[in-house]
Design an enzyme around this catalytic site. Sequence first.
Site, PDB file in Angstrom:
ATOM      1  N   ASP A 136       0.866  -1.172   0.000  1.00 23.32           N
ATOM      2  CA  ASP A 136       0.000   0.000   0.000  1.00 23.32           C
ATOM      3  C   ASP A 136       0.902   1.221   0.000  1.00 23.32           C
ATOM      4  O   ASP A 136       2.131   1.094  -0.081  1.00 23.32           O
ATOM      5  CB  ASP A 136      -0.952  -0.010   1.213  1.00 23.32           C
ATOM      6  CG  ASP A 136      -2.275   0.674   0.888  1.00 23.32           C
ATOM      7  OD1 ASP A 136      -2.245   1.854   0.488  1.00 23.32           O
ATOM      8  OD2 ASP A 136      -3.331   0.030   1.025  1.00 23.32           O
ATOM      9  N   HIS A 182      -3.278   2.729  -4.767  1.00 23.23           N
ATOM     10  CA  HIS A 182      -2.725   2.433  -3.436  1.00 23.23           C
ATOM     11  C   HIS A 182      -1.319   1.856  -3.538  1.00 23.23           C
ATOM     12  O   HIS A 182      -0.966   0.935  -2.808  1.00 23.23           O
ATOM     13  CB  HIS A 182      -3.626   1.441  -2.683  1.00 23.23           C
ATOM     14  CG  HIS A 182      -4.747   2.102  -1.939  1.00 23.23           C
ATOM     15  ND1 HIS A 182      -4.576   2.705  -0.716  1.00 23.23           N
ATOM     16  CD2 HIS A 182      -6.049   2.265  -2.265  1.00 23.23           C
ATOM     17  CE1 HIS A 182      -5.741   3.202  -0.309  1.00 23.23           C
ATOM     18  NE2 HIS A 182      -6.649   2.956  -1.232  1.00 23.23           N
ATOM     19  N   GLU A 222     -10.441   2.424  -4.420  1.00 25.60           N
ATOM     20  CA  GLU A 222     -10.118   3.837  -4.238  1.00 25.60           C
ATOM     21  C   GLU A 222      -9.069   4.343  -5.233  1.00 25.60           C
ATOM     22  O   GLU A 222      -8.090   4.967  -4.862  1.00 25.60           O
ATOM     23  CB  GLU A 222      -9.629   4.084  -2.798  1.00 25.60           C
ATOM     24  CG  GLU A 222     -10.673   3.734  -1.762  1.00 25.60           C
ATOM     25  CD  GLU A 222     -10.215   3.974  -0.331  1.00 25.60           C
ATOM     26  OE1 GLU A 222     -11.018   4.504   0.443  1.00 25.60           O
ATOM     27  OE2 GLU A 222      -9.069   3.639   0.009  1.00 25.60           O
TER      28      GLU A 222
END
Length: 740
Positions: free
Chosen positions: A198, A275, A331
Amino acid sequence: MRHNRDVLLASAAMLSVLASPAVIPRPLDYSPKPGAFRLSWSTTIIASAEALDEAQFLARSLRPATGFPLPVRGGNAEAPDSIVLLLDTSPEVAALGREGYVLAIAPDRIVARSTAPAGLFYAVQTLRQMLPHESLLPTKQTNDWLIPCARITDKPRFAWRGMHLDVSRHFFPPEFIKRFIDLIALHKFNVFHWHLIDDGGWRMESLQYPLLTERGAWRSAPKRGEWSQSALNFPGTRSGDEYGGYYTRAEIREIVAYAAQRHVTVVPEIELPGHTLPSIVCYPNLACDPPGGNQNVYCAGSEKTFEFLENILDETLDLFPSPYIHIGGDEVYKGWWENCTRCRGRMAQEGLRDVDELQSYFVRRIDAFLTARGRKLIGWDEILEGGLAPNATVMSWRGTQGGIEAVRQGRDAIMCPTSHCYFDYSYGTTPTEEVYLFDPAPEALAPDEASRILGAQGNLWTEWMPDEERVLHMAFPRAAALAEAVWLPQERKDLDDFLRRLNAHYARLDALGVTYRIPAPQPTAATLTFDEVAIVAFQPAPPGMVIRFTTDGAAPDASSPVYRQPFKISAGTVVRAATFSLRSSHPSDEVRLACVLPHEQREGNLVPGVAYRLYHGSWSRLPDFDALVPVATGATDRIGVHVKQREEQYGVRFEGYLNISADGEYEFQLGSDDGSVLRIAGAMVVDNNGLHAFVERSARVRMKRGVYPFVLDYFEQGGADAVSLRIEGPAPVELLRAGE
Ligand SMILES: [Zn+2]
């Protein structure tokens, strides 16, 4: 012979408690039998050849505390004074599936049967929890090692019973990962979802891309214990005070093998296309053209991206035998793609209408790559946008809707909605009880749809979990609640029974050194009483814990008096209480109880309704409305957001009187998005302050007939807005306001 004396003294109710062991998750069917098996120096463990690993696991886990040799030998014959683990293909056992088992505990022997080693492993976990909790301690104990006789038939409801851990935002060493796997295996979880990559750091060693861990595993800010997405920085030169770490390929192999011995599949997550700041910092040719500042999304127009990811995935598949590979997909900020010449070229070339379809194209290519290698892709529910890849399984986190949509498209889904399964949320937001009641396959689904819900998992995002103690505090006891939620059919779950078993389970967690959240004292009556005197009473604390309290306004500490029985307080007194464990230095959250004598404060004539004042402003907690100038004032007939003049960044003070027409206990349920607070006669009743989605909090108040002034403050920062007040009691409660 302490146990015998206890049994003699026990009441009938106590006997029934003893008869049902505090095993979590609770076995599906449990029939108590007379007597007990005594584990001793002479006990042997016998196992079918294929189950010797499970037998060795049992022996290794019991030797330290018992000090017994517990020799293990192969065989298929039962013998006295033995624990026998048998593979059994009889129809009765086969019907329970590979993870099911039958466990017969008699005074002279214990026999576990399953069609597969996994089922025997779960029989072993049940036995570990049926022994005295001291059996889990790492050093030799003197104890009577009795297991109550019973016949148990058990199997899980769901095939996917997972726990997730983010090791990117904060890094945890291999020893802790193994300990975490031990803990989840004890609770019969079978998936460890390892969030390896991440923006906070790349944690998996790569042979072909060494910079990923040489540079991408070490950030200069934020440091341990802090989190700021915008401050992430991977300088590449090591000054020695960077934060980070990574797992070597050898360590990963060892962890995967360690988990496999515990029937836990390690599912790696390789986040893409977003990410993934560290990989793009280390290999800038993976960014868009022009590159974005702090771009954390791979360029979808560049073949270099796919070459890189296919190489990384090949290395991943080599390390992880898991049939499932998680590719993230959540996201993704697609603004970089919109501005990128290569990404726009790709969209034109492939006939993609928008960047959602470009993400879908991206995930489909990865899906095809994994499918060709015999693996299955899992992604967060955003992978539904722009069209789901043909073989993808959806992990539903933004509620359960993504999972429901996936199964209605004929795909598989795993549920981990933020509402029940995000264990980085506070216990106030996501209490253990709510986790327990979670049903991963809601009733609205048709049977064939429900069958495609593989299960559920608990997620631990570690922005604010800098160390192992914090991780375990946020995980337990919620992970224990989820373990049962994914093991038992919904109609077999029983919250009160679970909480009773959890009280005993805390001693096991203590024996294992787990820094779980200590339960707050549970008042058995109203927390606020409007009268001259009030009774203070709590449910008994779990074994090994005490409730301490103060009446002088100070916070309770380890020297405060111990609560032993209900007592009286007089008006003007506030009791502050917390649970203290004898084994931990951290007390529980605090509970406050108060006794207040309300003054008669009614003004003039009262009419039905409630007065309000509306304010505009941007807040993250309720402001002092008294210090602000309202943009509107008026009267209305109810509490609600209908008095607003804009959708965001506003606050309301509702003010009036509660007409209580009968003495008794009233429950006030205050719900809001964002924060709210209810005060009655100046006393705090419900504190629901702060920025949050719709949350309802309640308090019980003992009131006498009369008219009580109240103030309800509410604010909305952004997103959805709602405020509601529900009152239940011996008589309806009318809202009044001062008439003109
Ligand atoms: Zn691009």
